[in-house]
Motif scaffolding. Structure first.
Motif, PDB file in Angstrom:
ATOM      1  N   ILE A 287      38.161  99.456  36.041  1.00 18.66           N
ATOM      2  CA  ILE A 287      39.491 100.001  36.339  1.00 18.66           C
ATOM      3  C   ILE A 287      39.425 101.448  36.812  1.00 18.66           C
ATOM      4  CG2 ILE A 287      40.004 100.746  33.964  1.00 18.66           C
ATOM      5  CD1 ILE A 287      42.882  99.505  34.706  1.00 18.66           C
ATOM      6  N   ASN A 288      38.487 102.209  36.293  1.00 21.70           N
ATOM      7  CA  ASN A 288      38.410 103.613  36.703  1.00 21.70           C
ATOM      8  C   ASN A 288      37.987 103.739  38.157  1.00 21.70           C
ATOM      9  OD1 ASN A 288      39.101 104.947  34.165  1.00 21.70           O
ATOM     10  ND2 ASN A 288      37.261 103.902  33.424  1.00 21.70           N
ATOM     11  N   LEU A 289      37.043 102.899  38.557  1.00 15.53           N
ATOM     12  CA  LEU A 289      36.592 102.896  39.947  1.00 15.53           C
ATOM     13  C   LEU A 289      37.751 102.525  40.875  1.00 15.53           C
ATOM     14  CD1 LEU A 289      34.408 102.884  42.144  1.00 15.53           C
ATOM     15  CD2 LEU A 289      33.904 100.523  41.512  1.00 15.53           C
ATOM     16  N   VAL A 290      38.458 101.464  40.532  1.00 18.41           N
ATOM     17  CA  VAL A 290      39.555 100.994  41.370  1.00 18.41           C
ATOM     18  C   VAL A 290      40.659 102.056  41.452  1.00 18.41           C
ATOM     19  CG1 VAL A 290      41.424  99.312  41.504  1.00 18.41           C
ATOM     20  CG2 VAL A 290      39.101  98.562  41.007  1.00 18.41           C
ATOM     21  N   ASP A 291      40.959 102.645  40.307  1.00 17.18           N
ATOM     22  CA  ASP A 291      42.019 103.655  40.273  1.00 17.18           C
ATOM     23  C   ASP A 291      41.654 104.833  41.168  1.00 17.18           C
ATOM     24  OD1 ASP A 291      44.500 104.666  39.188  1.00 17.18           O
ATOM     25  OD2 ASP A 291      43.237 106.188  38.232  1.00 17.18           O
ATOM     26  N   CYS A 292      40.379 105.146  41.214  1.00 14.32           N
ATOM     27  CA  CYS A 292      39.936 106.310  41.962  1.00 14.32           C
ATOM     28  C   CYS A 292      39.976 106.107  43.468  1.00 14.32           C
ATOM     29  CB  CYS A 292      38.559 106.694  41.419  1.00 14.32           C
ATOM     30  SG  CYS A 292      37.449 107.418  42.552  1.00 14.32           S
TER      31      CYS A 292
ATOM     32  N   THR B   4      44.117  98.329  48.564  1.00 15.02           N
ATOM     33  CA  THR B   4      44.789  97.756  47.408  1.00 15.02           C
ATOM     34  C   THR B   4      43.709  97.396  46.395  1.00 15.02           C
ATOM     35  OG1 THR B   4      46.455  96.840  48.879  1.00 15.02           O
ATOM     36  CG2 THR B   4      46.350  95.925  46.644  1.00 15.02           C
ATOM     37  N   GLY B   5      43.847  97.902  45.199  1.00 17.29           N
ATOM     38  CA  GLY B   5      42.850  97.592  44.173  1.00 17.29           C
ATOM     39  C   GLY B   5      43.310  96.411  43.346  1.00 17.29           C
ATOM     40  N   LEU B   6      42.383  95.542  42.988  1.00 19.04           N
ATOM     41  CA  LEU B   6      42.721  94.419  42.107  1.00 19.04           C
ATOM     42  C   LEU B   6      41.732  94.430  40.945  1.00 19.04           C
ATOM     43  CD1 LEU B   6      44.321  91.768  41.555  1.00 19.04           C
ATOM     44  CD2 LEU B   6      42.619  90.591  42.938  1.00 19.04           C
ATOM     45  N   VAL B   7      42.268  94.644  39.742  1.00 13.79           N
ATOM     46  CA  VAL B   7      41.397  94.719  38.555  1.00 13.79           C
ATOM     47  C   VAL B   7      41.766  93.652  37.551  1.00 13.79           C
ATOM     48  CG1 VAL B   7      40.238  96.553  37.302  1.00 13.79           C
ATOM     49  CG2 VAL B   7      42.344  97.059  38.548  1.00 13.79           C
TER      50      VAL B   7
ATOM     51  N   GLU C  64      53.084  98.737  33.071  1.00 23.83           N
ATOM     52  CA  GLU C  64      52.549 100.077  33.348  1.00 23.83           C
ATOM     53  C   GLU C  64      51.759 100.632  32.164  1.00 23.83           C
ATOM     54  OE1 GLU C  64      53.141 102.861  35.710  1.00 23.83           O
ATOM     55  OE2 GLU C  64      53.398 101.272  37.198  1.00 23.83           O
ATOM     56  N   ASP C  65      52.311 100.388  30.969  1.00 24.46           N
ATOM     57  CA  ASP C  65      51.687 100.958  29.773  1.00 24.46           C
ATOM     58  C   ASP C  65      50.304 100.344  29.528  1.00 24.46           C
ATOM     59  OD1 ASP C  65      53.875 102.486  29.443  1.00 24.46           O
ATOM     60  OD2 ASP C  65      54.878 101.117  28.032  1.00 24.46           O
ATOM     61  N   TYR C  66      50.253  99.028  29.753  1.00 26.34           N
ATOM     62  CA  TYR C  66      48.996  98.325  29.587  1.00 26.34           C
ATOM     63  C   TYR C  66      47.947  98.956  30.500  1.00 26.34           C
ATOM     64  CZ  TYR C  66      45.709  94.371  29.962  1.00 26.34           C
ATOM     65  OH  TYR C  66      44.601  93.572  29.982  1.00 26.34           O
ATOM     66  N   PHE C  67      48.382  99.260  31.701  1.00 27.25           N
ATOM     67  CA  PHE C  67      47.502  99.866  32.684  1.00 27.25           C
ATOM     68  C   PHE C  67      47.010 101.237  32.228  1.00 27.25           C
ATOM     69  CE2 PHE C  67      47.206 102.523  36.624  1.00 27.25           C
ATOM     70  CZ  PHE C  67      46.013 101.992  37.066  1.00 27.25           C
ATOM     71  N   LYS C  68      47.965 102.072  31.785  1.00 29.81           N
ATOM     72  CA  LYS C  68      47.596 103.431  31.337  1.00 29.81           C
ATOM     73  C   LYS C  68      46.642 103.376  30.153  1.00 29.81           C
ATOM     74  CE  LYS C  68      51.164 106.257  33.301  1.00 29.81           C
ATOM     75  NZ  LYS C  68      52.476 105.554  33.321  1.00 29.81           N
TER      76      LYS C  68
ATOM     77  N   THR D 255      37.988 103.706  26.824  1.00 33.87           N
ATOM     78  CA  THR D 255      36.635 103.613  27.346  1.00 33.87           C
ATOM     79  C   THR D 255      36.135 102.188  27.244  1.00 33.87           C
ATOM     80  OG1 THR D 255      35.943 104.355  25.176  1.00 33.87           O
ATOM     81  CG2 THR D 255      35.886 105.985  26.939  1.00 33.87           C
ATOM     82  N   ILE D 256      36.990 101.329  26.650  1.00 30.22           N
ATOM     83  CA  ILE D 256      36.573  99.933  26.496  1.00 30.22           C
ATOM     84  C   ILE D 256      36.554  99.269  27.873  1.00 30.22           C
ATOM     85  CG2 ILE D 256      37.077  97.754  25.323  1.00 30.22           C
ATOM     86  CD1 ILE D 256      39.054  99.552  23.566  1.00 30.22           C
ATOM     87  N   SER D 257      35.454  98.647  28.164  1.00 30.91           N
ATOM     88  CA  SER D 257      35.353  97.969  29.457  1.00 30.91           C
ATOM     89  C   SER D 257      36.194  96.700  29.436  1.00 30.91           C
ATOM     90  CB  SER D 257      33.900  97.622  29.729  1.00 30.91           C
ATOM     91  OG  SER D 257      33.842  96.715  30.780  1.00 30.91           O
ATOM     92  N   LEU D 258      36.698  96.336  30.575  1.00 32.68           N
ATOM     93  CA  LEU D 258      37.517  95.133  30.660  1.00 32.68           C
ATOM     94  C   LEU D 258      36.706  93.861  30.447  1.00 32.68           C
ATOM     95  CD1 LEU D 258      39.934  95.893  33.560  1.00 32.68           C
ATOM     96  CD2 LEU D 258      40.593  94.952  31.371  1.00 32.68           C
TER      97      LEU D 258
END
Ligand SMILES: Nc1ncnc2c1ncn2[C@@H]1O[C@H](COP(=O)(O)OP(=O)(O)O)[C@@H](O)[C@H]1O
Ligand SMILES: [Mg+2]
Lengths: 247, 259
Positions: A211-216, A41-44, A233-237, A243-246
């Motif tokens: 987020i990209n690492l977690v998604d992967c 389970t990823g948590l970002v 969901e949209d916020y996530f997509k 490319t902006i880092s969280l």
């Protein structure tokens, strides 16, 4: 299943010794999350949103202000510390502060192996000697006689993961386990974690601000912001494509 | 600094252990025909009012000073470290109560407390050791508490809790080694302090009782003859000075190198 239900956490911070006043930090404002066996389970979420606080509460060591953590359907606070430790384990971001700087690697591994002997549980693997445990994380037994400061960040994180899996827990909480490592070493650790998950069937909570690492690597991704879970969901997509880092 | 301090201390420890072989006379051996002799070949530091050899008494006095200093500080470290660890680790009401007690102890002038307690329970070398130990731990407890507070926040302590290790293991195996450096420094400096206090108490007749030789009570008996027999006071004084200086040198040196 390891489940957090409507967790709230408020910290009271003293402003100063003389003023006597204090203010409150609302770190978690009603967070629910499920960590299932055999899944990652990823948590970002951006830094400061309460991820680490949630992880500490999920171990059962830190108590929530409100809400509860259920470990296999039973309140985690009702387990004995050893029983709880044999089911849930945690790895932190900073490997340098996660081991006792004054004690040798061997001592720190042996003390969890001693604990292992005390636990009544059907272990799947034969782990009696420190070397056997280090085999799981592919670290040479030469490190045993060293003190933590003599190891590299990557080696250290592997030793810490070894300790964390020594009791063959059902759930492993990983609080940004690669964030303070070099990029090349990051991927090695992630590969190791995936291997361990496949080998043991542990459920993992993988916390990161990337987020990209977690998604992967995750089977499921949960987003957090300002102490709450974001269901959008949209916020996530949008985050995923940007490319902006969280942070 | 460390080397000079440690060198002198090792020397003093050897003197204390080997006292019977170093001292040319028995410390209690009186020779009334040789009273108040100045330093000479027979008595290198002279003799006192009962004709006892000052050098021999000084050598035996090393035992008293060192053992009082070390035992007193040992007691103080034991209490101070335990109180500091417990206070810093558990926090809350335990911490509040222990620290208020420490505040009270620190606000009482220790020497007067010592005088009162000794006057009440009676002077003896053991009482002196215990009373110095029992009154000097509060500042140590404060140091240990502050260190414990900061060490307790580190991840390895959280991990230890997550593993369900016992509180004793967490306190004494995981936290203690990480807070011990300032304790070593302050204990070393404390030995010098305790030796001074013992001398002062003995000087006031409330410490080690004659005829057992201690540098403090040698000073006392010497003071009556200051005009005619300077050696009775000067040599014990110098011994105290050098010993205290040695512990302070060692303590300061350790402070610098443990930083
Ligand atoms: N022990 C604590 N005392 C006071 N405030 C804390 C404590 N731990 C965390 N916080 C606060 O709670 C919020 C969430 O922190 P944290 O869980 O570390 O976030 P994250 O891991 O997502 O970066 C932050 O504002 C942080 O300052
Ligand atoms: Mg964090």
């Amino acid at each position: 299943m390891l489940e957090a239900r409507e967790i709230k956490k408020v910290y009271t911070v003293e402003r100063g010794i003389f003023s006597g006043s204090s203010f409150k930090v609302y770190a978690l404002e009603g967070v629910s999350i499920k960590v299932e066996k055999e899944r990652i389970t990823g948590l970002v979420g951006p830094s400061g949103c309460g991820k680490s606080t949630l992880a500490r509460i999920l171990t059962g060591v830190e108590k929530p202000t409100e809400g509860m953590v259920l470990l296999d359907e039973k309140n985690i606070l009702n387990y004995s510390p050893i029983e709880r430790a044999s089911k849930v384990s945690i790895v932190f971001q900073d490997p340098y502060s996660s081991l006792n700087p004054k004690l040798s690697i061997e001592y720190q591994i042996k003390e969890v192996l001693t604990l292992r002997k005390k636990i009544k549980k059907n272990f799947r693997f034969k782990i009696e000697k420190p070397e056997e445990l280090l085999d799981f994380v592919k670290v040479s037994s030469r490190v045993l006689s060293s003190k933590p400061y003599q190891l590299s960040g990557g080696e250290l994180q592997r030793v810490i993961i070894a300790r964390a899996i020594a009791l063959e827990p059902d759930y492993l909480l990983l609080d940004e386990p690669t964030s303070s490592l070099d990029v090349s070493i990051q991927s090695q650790i992630i590969y190791l974690l995936q291997e361990l998950k496949n080998l043991t069937g542990m459920g993992m909570l993988f916390i990161s601000h990337d987020i990209n690492l977690v998604d992967c690597i995750s089977d499921k991704v949960v987003l957090m912001k300002d102490g709450r879970i974001v269901e959008d969901e949209d916020y996530f997509k949008k985050l995923l494509n940007s490319t902006i880092s969280l942070t | 600094m460390i080397k000079t301090g440690a060198g002198i201390i090792v020397f003093l420890v050897l003197v204390a252990i080997l006292a019977p072989y170093i001292a040319p006379y028995k410390p209690y051996e009186q020779n009334l025909r040789e009273r108040l002799q100045p330093p000479s070949k027979r008595h290198i530091l002279g003799t006192d009012e009962l004709g006892r050899d000052v050098f021999s008494r000084l050598v035996y006095g090393t035992r008293v000073s060192l053992s009082v200093g070390i035992v007193a500080v040992g007691i103080s470290v034991l209490i101070g470290v335990t109180v500091g660890l417990v206070s810093g680790y558990f926090g809350g009401a335990v911490d509040a109560i222990l620290m208020r007690f420490v505040d009270v102890m620190l606000s009482i002038p220790v020497f007067f407390l010592l005088l009162m307690v000794i006057a009440y329970i009676g002077p003896s070398i053991y009482n002196v050791m215990i009373v110095i130990g029992v009154t000097s731990w509060p500042s140590l407890a404060r140091i240990v508490r502050a260190e414990t507070l900061s060490v307790s926040k580190r991840n390895f302590v959280f991990s230890a809790k997550a593993f369900g290790f016992s509180k004793l293991r967490i306190l004494f195996i995981h936290i203690l080694p990480n807070v011990i450096a300032p304790v070593i420094v302050s204990a070393t400096l404390g030995v010098g302090g305790a030796i001074l206090v013992e001398s002062a108490l003995s000087f006031l007749g409330l410490g080690v009782q004659p005829p057992t030789p201690s540098w403090g009570n040698m000073l006392t008996s010497g003071k009556d003859y200051l005009g005619i027999a300077w050696w009775l006071s000067v040599f014990p004084g110098v011994a105290i000075l050098i010993t205290v200086l040695a512990w302070n040198l060692l303590g300061e040196g350790l402070r610098r190198c443990l930083k």
